[in-house]
Design a protein around this motif. Structure first.
Motif, PDB file in Angstrom:
ATOM      1  N   THR A 111       0.828  -1.208   0.000  1.00  0.00           N
ATOM      2  CA  THR A 111       0.000   0.000   0.000  1.00  0.00           C
ATOM      3  C   THR A 111       0.862   1.258   0.000  1.00  0.00           C
ATOM      4  OG1 THR A 111      -1.854  -1.067   1.089  1.00  0.00           O
ATOM      5  CG2 THR A 111      -1.722   1.319   1.298  1.00  0.00           C
ATOM      6  N   ALA A 112       0.591   2.151  -0.963  1.00  0.00           N
ATOM      7  CA  ALA A 112       1.423   3.350  -1.125  1.00  0.00           C
ATOM      8  C   ALA A 112       1.146   4.395  -0.054  1.00  0.00           C
ATOM      9  CB  ALA A 112       1.195   3.950  -2.511  1.00  0.00           C
ATOM     10  N   ASP A 113      -0.104   4.539   0.333  1.00  0.00           N
ATOM     11  CA  ASP A 113      -0.435   5.560   1.317  1.00  0.00           C
ATOM     12  C   ASP A 113       0.115   5.155   2.686  1.00  0.00           C
ATOM     13  OD1 ASP A 113      -2.163   8.038   1.994  1.00  0.00           O
ATOM     14  OD2 ASP A 113      -2.741   6.547   3.504  1.00  0.00           O
ATOM     15  N   PRO A 114       0.996   5.952   3.272  1.00  0.00           N
ATOM     16  CA  PRO A 114       1.655   5.536   4.520  1.00  0.00           C
ATOM     17  C   PRO A 114       0.700   5.375   5.705  1.00  0.00           C
ATOM     18  CG  PRO A 114       2.213   7.805   3.960  1.00  0.00           C
ATOM     19  CD  PRO A 114       1.506   7.243   2.773  1.00  0.00           C
ATOM     20  N   GLU A 115      -0.295   6.240   5.818  1.00  0.00           N
ATOM     21  CA  GLU A 115      -1.228   6.133   6.941  1.00  0.00           C
ATOM     22  C   GLU A 115      -2.070   4.866   6.837  1.00  0.00           C
ATOM     23  OE1 GLU A 115      -3.620   9.588   7.556  1.00  0.00           O
ATOM     24  OE2 GLU A 115      -1.921  10.972   7.459  1.00  0.00           O
ATOM     25  N   LEU A 116      -2.537   4.584   5.645  1.00  0.00           N
ATOM     26  CA  LEU A 116      -3.343   3.384   5.443  1.00  0.00           C
ATOM     27  C   LEU A 116      -2.500   2.129   5.676  1.00  0.00           C
ATOM     28  CD1 LEU A 116      -6.126   2.341   4.639  1.00  0.00           C
ATOM     29  CD2 LEU A 116      -5.383   2.393   2.246  1.00  0.00           C
ATOM     30  N   LYS A 117      -1.279   2.160   5.176  1.00  0.00           N
ATOM     31  CA  LYS A 117      -0.372   1.026   5.368  1.00  0.00           C
ATOM     32  C   LYS A 117      -0.121   0.776   6.849  1.00  0.00           C
ATOM     33  CE  LYS A 117       4.054  -0.743   3.633  1.00  0.00           C
ATOM     34  NZ  LYS A 117       5.204  -0.450   2.745  1.00  0.00           N
ATOM     35  N   GLU A 118       0.111   1.831   7.604  1.00  0.00           N
ATOM     36  CA  GLU A 118       0.356   1.708   9.038  1.00  0.00           C
ATOM     37  C   GLU A 118      -0.883   1.214   9.769  1.00  0.00           C
ATOM     38  OE1 GLU A 118       1.625   1.569  12.811  1.00  0.00           O
ATOM     39  OE2 GLU A 118       2.855   1.687  10.978  1.00  0.00           O
ATOM     40  N   SER A 119      -2.040   1.657   9.323  1.00  0.00           N
ATOM     41  CA  SER A 119      -3.293   1.238   9.950  1.00  0.00           C
ATOM     42  C   SER A 119      -3.469  -0.275   9.851  1.00  0.00           C
ATOM     43  CB  SER A 119      -4.470   1.947   9.280  1.00  0.00           C
ATOM     44  OG  SER A 119      -5.697   1.450   9.763  1.00  0.00           O
ATOM     45  N   PHE A 120      -3.208  -0.836   8.659  1.00  0.00           N
ATOM     46  CA  PHE A 120      -3.364  -2.281   8.496  1.00  0.00           C
ATOM     47  C   PHE A 120      -2.265  -3.045   9.236  1.00  0.00           C
ATOM     48  CE2 PHE A 120      -6.100  -1.186   4.816  1.00  0.00           C
ATOM     49  CZ  PHE A 120      -7.181  -1.974   5.160  1.00  0.00           C
ATOM     50  N   ALA A 121      -1.062  -2.475   9.281  1.00  0.00           N
ATOM     51  CA  ALA A 121       0.014  -3.110  10.037  1.00  0.00           C
ATOM     52  C   ALA A 121      -0.338  -3.171  11.518  1.00  0.00           C
ATOM     53  CB  ALA A 121       1.321  -2.346   9.824  1.00  0.00           C
ATOM     54  N   SER A 122      -0.943  -2.090  12.018  1.00  0.00           N
ATOM     55  CA  SER A 122      -1.337  -2.043  13.421  1.00  0.00           C
ATOM     56  C   SER A 122      -2.443  -3.057  13.726  1.00  0.00           C
ATOM     57  CB  SER A 122      -1.809  -0.632  13.771  1.00  0.00           C
ATOM     58  OG  SER A 122      -2.269  -0.574  15.102  1.00  0.00           O
ATOM     59  N   MET A 123      -3.391  -3.187  12.809  1.00  0.00           N
ATOM     60  CA  MET A 123      -4.464  -4.162  12.999  1.00  0.00           C
ATOM     61  C   MET A 123      -3.898  -5.580  13.091  1.00  0.00           C
ATOM     62  SD  MET A 123      -7.369  -2.676  10.383  1.00  0.00           S
ATOM     63  CE  MET A 123      -8.605  -3.899  10.815  1.00  0.00           C
ATOM     64  N   PHE A 124      -2.929  -5.858  12.238  1.00  0.00           N
ATOM     65  CA  PHE A 124      -2.304  -7.182  12.253  1.00  0.00           C
ATOM     66  C   PHE A 124      -1.542  -7.409  13.564  1.00  0.00           C
ATOM     67  CE2 PHE A 124       1.537  -9.750  11.382  1.00  0.00           C
ATOM     68  CZ  PHE A 124       0.923 -10.964  11.100  1.00  0.00           C
ATOM     69  N   THR A 125      -0.754  -6.415  13.967  1.00  0.00           N
ATOM     70  CA  THR A 125       0.054  -6.528  15.180  1.00  0.00           C
ATOM     71  C   THR A 125      -0.808  -6.727  16.421  1.00  0.00           C
ATOM     72  OG1 THR A 125       1.769  -5.118  14.203  1.00  0.00           O
ATOM     73  CG2 THR A 125       1.781  -5.356  16.607  1.00  0.00           C
ATOM     74  N   HIS A 126      -1.940  -6.051  16.465  1.00  0.00           N
ATOM     75  CA  HIS A 126      -2.808  -6.097  17.648  1.00  0.00           C
ATOM     76  C   HIS A 126      -3.905  -7.161  17.543  1.00  0.00           C
ATOM     77  CE1 HIS A 126      -0.954  -2.051  18.046  1.00  0.00           C
ATOM     78  NE2 HIS A 126      -1.001  -2.342  19.333  1.00  0.00           N
ATOM     79  N   GLY A 127      -3.786  -8.049  16.568  1.00  0.00           N
ATOM     80  CA  GLY A 127      -4.736  -9.155  16.444  1.00  0.00           C
ATOM     81  C   GLY A 127      -6.153  -8.731  16.123  1.00  0.00           C
ATOM     82  N   GLN A 128      -6.289  -7.638  15.348  1.00  0.00           N
ATOM     83  CA  GLN A 128      -7.621  -7.111  15.050  1.00  0.00           C
ATOM     84  C   GLN A 128      -8.178  -7.587  13.715  1.00  0.00           C
ATOM     85  OE1 GLN A 128      -6.580  -2.946  15.467  1.00  0.00           O
ATOM     86  NE2 GLN A 128      -7.377  -2.879  17.573  1.00  0.00           N
ATOM     87  N   LEU A 129      -7.405  -8.373  12.982  1.00  0.00           N
ATOM     88  CA  LEU A 129      -7.924  -8.943  11.743  1.00  0.00           C
ATOM     89  C   LEU A 129      -8.837 -10.118  12.073  1.00  0.00           C
ATOM     90  CD1 LEU A 129      -4.679  -8.983   9.550  1.00  0.00           C
ATOM     91  CD2 LEU A 129      -6.519  -7.277   9.522  1.00  0.00           C
ATOM     92  N   LEU A 130      -9.870 -10.297  11.276  1.00  0.00           N
ATOM     93  CA  LEU A 130     -10.788 -11.414  11.475  1.00  0.00           C
ATOM     94  C   LEU A 130     -10.293 -12.643  10.726  1.00  0.00           C
ATOM     95  CD1 LEU A 130     -14.160  -9.540  10.815  1.00  0.00           C
ATOM     96  CD2 LEU A 130     -13.167 -10.105  13.039  1.00  0.00           C
ATOM     97  N   THR A 131     -10.607 -13.806  11.243  1.00  0.00           N
ATOM     98  CA  THR A 131     -10.359 -15.017  10.470  1.00  0.00           C
ATOM     99  C   THR A 131     -11.497 -15.176   9.463  1.00  0.00           C
ATOM    100  OG1 THR A 131     -11.601 -16.508  11.906  1.00  0.00           O
ATOM    101  CG2 THR A 131      -9.270 -16.111  12.465  1.00  0.00           C
ATOM    102  N   CYS A 132     -11.212 -15.867   8.376  1.00  0.00           N
ATOM    103  CA  CYS A 132     -12.253 -16.130   7.384  1.00  0.00           C
ATOM    104  C   CYS A 132     -13.405 -16.892   8.025  1.00  0.00           C
ATOM    105  CB  CYS A 132     -11.674 -16.927   6.219  1.00  0.00           C
ATOM    106  SG  CYS A 132     -10.484 -15.991   5.222  1.00  0.00           S
ATOM    107  N   GLU A 133     -13.087 -17.776   8.930  1.00  0.00           N
ATOM    108  CA  GLU A 133     -14.115 -18.598   9.573  1.00  0.00           C
ATOM    109  C   GLU A 133     -15.054 -17.752  10.431  1.00  0.00           C
ATOM    110  OE1 GLU A 133     -10.928 -20.959   8.079  1.00  0.00           O
ATOM    111  OE2 GLU A 133     -10.852 -19.278   9.500  1.00  0.00           O
TER     112      GLU A 133
END
Length: 268
Positions: free
Chosen positions: A220-242
């Motif tokens: 992702t080129a936009d730095p804020e958006l990229k950081e937002s998704f990185a933070s979600m991953f780091t803090h376990g905020q992504l959902l599982t497909c299930e």
């Protein structure tokens, strides 16, 4: 007759799932197999034959497979006319007159190049190729399937579009993805208006922990958006497909959503 509030299954169904080999499409195939009746058929569509065959074998050994739910694999690129023809042909061959429900899940999609901003997309062929796969193919497949399985007494028809927050909210450096999701969602909203007997669901599964999400964090080129998704991953905020798919199954069983509506996983 069983009311939607009491429904625990989707009947004897033909379920067509695109992008079924991995991620959310794979989870959808597994979950649908558990809530359809014996005599149902799942038509799994993707380009990756190895992954499709592995899923087919897993479903064959599952409780659903042992109870009489069968699986057909279609190795096809839905961005090509031949691929659409193969999907419809296999679906018609799998359909039997005693089936009560036809379900099409339009899940196949691509992220597009998120490493660039809008002003860099000067090549019409590049943009046309993206829109062909992500909008045109979904429209043409849906139209072909609805023609192949026309309205008749005793047959429910459900069309699901896997959408995104990006269909209604702009994300910087995601111009292709946002445009594709917005156009595709409007397409299915129009379908809901035109075909009141067809149940149309635009389901937004939320940020999922998938290969596409890894690509998002890397490119992702936009730095804020990229950081937002990185933070979600780091803090376990992504959902599982299930997790997300289970909520979509509940929606389909309850069948109380407004046809054509955008339903987000976080609203459930």
């Amino acid at each position: 007759m069983m009311s939607s509030a009491e429904r625990t299954h989707l009947g004897r169904a033909l379920c067509i799932i695109t992008g079924a080999s991995r991620g959310f499409g794979r989870a959808t195939a597994l979950d649908l197999s558990r809530i359809v009746q014996p005599g149902s058929v799942l038509v799994l569509v993707a380009r990756s034959e190895g992954d499709l065959r592995a899923l087919q074998a897993e479903l064959f050994e599952s409780e659903a497979g042992k109870a009489g739910v069968t699986v057909r694999v279609v190795v096809a690129d839905v961005g090509e006319v031949r691929g659409l023809e193969d999907v419809v042909k296999a679906s018609k061959e799998a359909f039997s007159p005693d089936m009560e429900h036809m379900i099409l899940v339009n899940n196949a999609a691509s992220l597009g190049d998120v490493s660039r901003l809008t002003k860099s997309f000067t090549d019409m062929a590049e943009v046309d190729s993206y829109l062909s796969l992500n909008i045109s193919s979904a429209l043409c497949l849906t139209a072909r399937v609805l023609q192949a399985f026309p309205q008749r007494a005793g047959l429910r028809r459900t069309v699901v579009n896997i959408t995104s927050l990006c269909a209604i909210q702009p994300f910087r450096s995601w111009v292709l993805y946002c445009t594709g999701k917005a156009g595709r969602e409007m397409m299915f909203r129009v379908l809901a208006e035109e075909e009141p007997d067809v149940r149309v669901l635009n389901y937004s599964p939320g940020p999922l922990d998938t290969a596409m999400q890894r690509e998002v964090r890397a490119k992702t080129a936009d730095p804020e958006l990229k950081e937002s998704f990185a933070s979600m991953f780091t803090h376990g905020q992504l959902l599982t497909c299930e997790e997300s798919c289970a909520k979509m199954m509940k929606l389909l069983l309850e069948d109380s959503y407004t046809s054509g509506a955008h339903v987000d996983v976080f609203e459930l």
